[in-house]
Motif scaffolding. Structure first.
Motif, PDB file in Angstrom:
ATOM      1  N   THR A 370       0.805  -1.215   0.000  1.00  0.00           N
ATOM      2  CA  THR A 370       0.000   0.000   0.000  1.00  0.00           C
ATOM      3  C   THR A 370       0.840   1.267   0.000  1.00  0.00           C
ATOM      4  O   THR A 370       0.623   2.174  -0.811  1.00  0.00           O
ATOM      5  N   TYR A 379      -1.987   4.520  -5.963  1.00  0.00           N
ATOM      6  CA  TYR A 379      -3.082   4.140  -5.071  1.00  0.00           C
ATOM      7  C   TYR A 379      -4.345   4.921  -5.449  1.00  0.00           C
ATOM      8  O   TYR A 379      -4.253   6.102  -5.774  1.00  0.00           O
ATOM      9  N   THR A 384      -3.770  -2.284  -2.836  1.00  0.00           N
ATOM     10  CA  THR A 384      -4.809  -2.476  -1.837  1.00  0.00           C
ATOM     11  C   THR A 384      -5.898  -3.386  -2.383  1.00  0.00           C
ATOM     12  O   THR A 384      -5.925  -3.698  -3.583  1.00  0.00           O
TER      13      THR A 384
END
Length: 462
Positions: A370, A379, A384
């Protein structure tokens, strides 16, 4: 076709929970309990962890380093990454010809990577001299290519001096670009290397002595102050290796310096400078910065536990021991710098970190998945497990164990620094955008299936 991962334990950077995960059109569509669909292929993950695919933001595929070229190209290297649970890389470009524009290496790296990579990939630009044109090109490349980070070095042939570093940092602050820095004091290192060779001290054991931790710490401290003077410019310290360097980071954390991120690597957490004692085998571990002492390992683990660092990468830069590394057989300074590691990271970090209680499951995901995606503008597409994220997934069995050996690995290089290490936990399968590309350590993907990623601003540059 839809895929449904059932009965697994989903792990993100903030949660661990039992749930099912539905994949459709390469994306995660739904996460919930007791999901049921009649037209989905079901994958049973009972008793296993469901992790996001790893994101390694420090690799050197097909790197030209002086006379030597890294032996993994973007096919071999990304196959190794995939088999090790990494589904995204951001690769550091090599230096180009003297005086070249920033665009030169951008074009060169598209030439050597596009159509070869088997996982998704991006690039960090590289700055090897500073003038008005270079400063202008930084923003152009960020806007047009999604290359929102550039690397500078405080050592090596194309090192940037302090005035240039300051200019680059100021421009990065203006453009929202992250500056990654290799921090070592060039003057002291070159003095020590020359002194050792002049005195006949040519064996690998002199490599760490010629690049002491103080050289790293001094350069980290200098870069932190330069970034602060440039308006808290976005600064990312690569491959932190030492307790001394960590102390400089901790000072900056205590002072609440903004826009600072710090990376360490698997090898600096798990290997030590004892590897250099063998006058031949020690060549395998010649990398810069060098491996340090056990107390440095322990300090870095403690920093991860206490959330003082941000990412764990690999600095994967493989040269064959039997070929390129032998250039250092009679002079450690002639040995090409670098070692493999992109395939080993996930297993070693789980075994040495999670299984031994040094970091938690959520921290494992944070540092390997992450945070790297966050730092470098990927991201929540990557790193994730959320509805809408790419279905890049690792199913991991914590009950399995294995002995790491080069014979079971997929890189083109002829050794691993982790030969014979027993690791707890192993990878069952790896998905890239919903497609199974690795199962039971067998690569099932295809050359060229990796997509080039245009990145947004990293969170330290927002």
């Amino acid at each position: 076709m839809k895929k449904l991962i059932k009965n697994g334990t989903i792990v993100t950077d903030s949660q661990v929970f039992r749930a099912d995960l539905l994949i459709e059109d390469g994306k995660i569509r739904l996460i919930g309990e007791n999901l049921d669909t009649n037209d989905a292929e079901v994958i049973d993950a009972a008793g296993k962890y469901v992790f996001p695919g790893g994101v390694d933001v420090h690799t050197h595929m097909d790197l030209q380093a002086g006379k030597y070229r890294a032996v993994d190209d973007f096919y071999d290297g990304t196959v190794a990454a995939a088999c090790g649970g990494t589904t995204t890389i951001v690769d550091h470009m090599a230096f180009g010809p003297k005086g070249c524009s920033l665009w030169h290496q951008v074009e060169e790296y598209h030439r050597i990577a596009d159509g070869k990579a088997v996982i998704d990939y991006g690039f960090h630009g590289v700055i090897q001299h500073v003038n008005d044109t270079v400063l202008k090109e930084m923003g152009e490349i960020a806007a047009q290519e999604g290359i929102t980070s550039f690397k500078v070095y405080t050592t090596y042939d194309f090192m940037i001096k302090d005035d240039g570093l300051y200019q680059v940092l100021k421009q990065a602050k203006e453009d929202g670009i992250v500056i990654a820095v290799h921090c070592e004091n060039d003057g002291v290192i070159n003095h020590l290397r020359h002194e050792y060779i002049e005195n006949g001290c040519t064996e690998p054991k002199y490599h760490p002595l010629s690049r002491p931790a103080g050289c790293e710490a001094e350069a980290i401290d200098r870069m932190i102050h330069l970034a602060a003077m440039a308006g808290d410019a976005p600064l990312y310290i690569v491959h932190l290796s030492s307790k001394e360097g960590l102390l400089e980071v901790m000072k900056a954390r205590k002072a609440h310096q903004a826009n600072l991120a710090v990376e360490t690597c698997t090898q600096y957490l798990t290997l030590t400078d004892d590897m250099y004692q063998d006058p031949r085998e020690g060549l395998k571990a010649i990398m810069s910065p060098p491996l340090r002492r056990k107390e440095d390992n322990e300090a870095l683990w403690a920093a991860l536990r206490d959330d003082l660092l941000d990412t764990v990468a690999t600095d994967h830069c493989p040269f064959n021991y039997q070929v390129e590394k032998q250039a250092g057989a009679n002079d450690f300074t002639a040995c090409p710098n670098g070692a493999p590691g992109v395939e080993e990271r996930f297993r070693v970090m789980y075994s040495e970190g999670v299984a031994k209680g040094r970091i938690s499951l959520t921290q494992f995901v944070k540092y390997l998945c992450t945070n790297p995606a966050r730092m470098y503008g990927l991201y929540p597409q990557k790193g994730t497990l959320l509805p809408g994220s790419d279905a890049d997934i690792v199913i991991f069995d914590p009950q399995k164990s294995r002995i790491l050996t080069h014979d079971d690995m997929h890189s083109a290089v002829d050794y691993t620094c982790y030969e014979g290490m027993k690791v707890q936990g192993d990878i069952d399968l790896v998905m890239q955008r919903g497609n199974v590309i690795v199962k039971d350590n067998q690569f099932l993907g295809k050359r060229g299936d990796g997509r080039y990623l245009k990145r947004g601003k990293g969170i330290i540059a927002e």
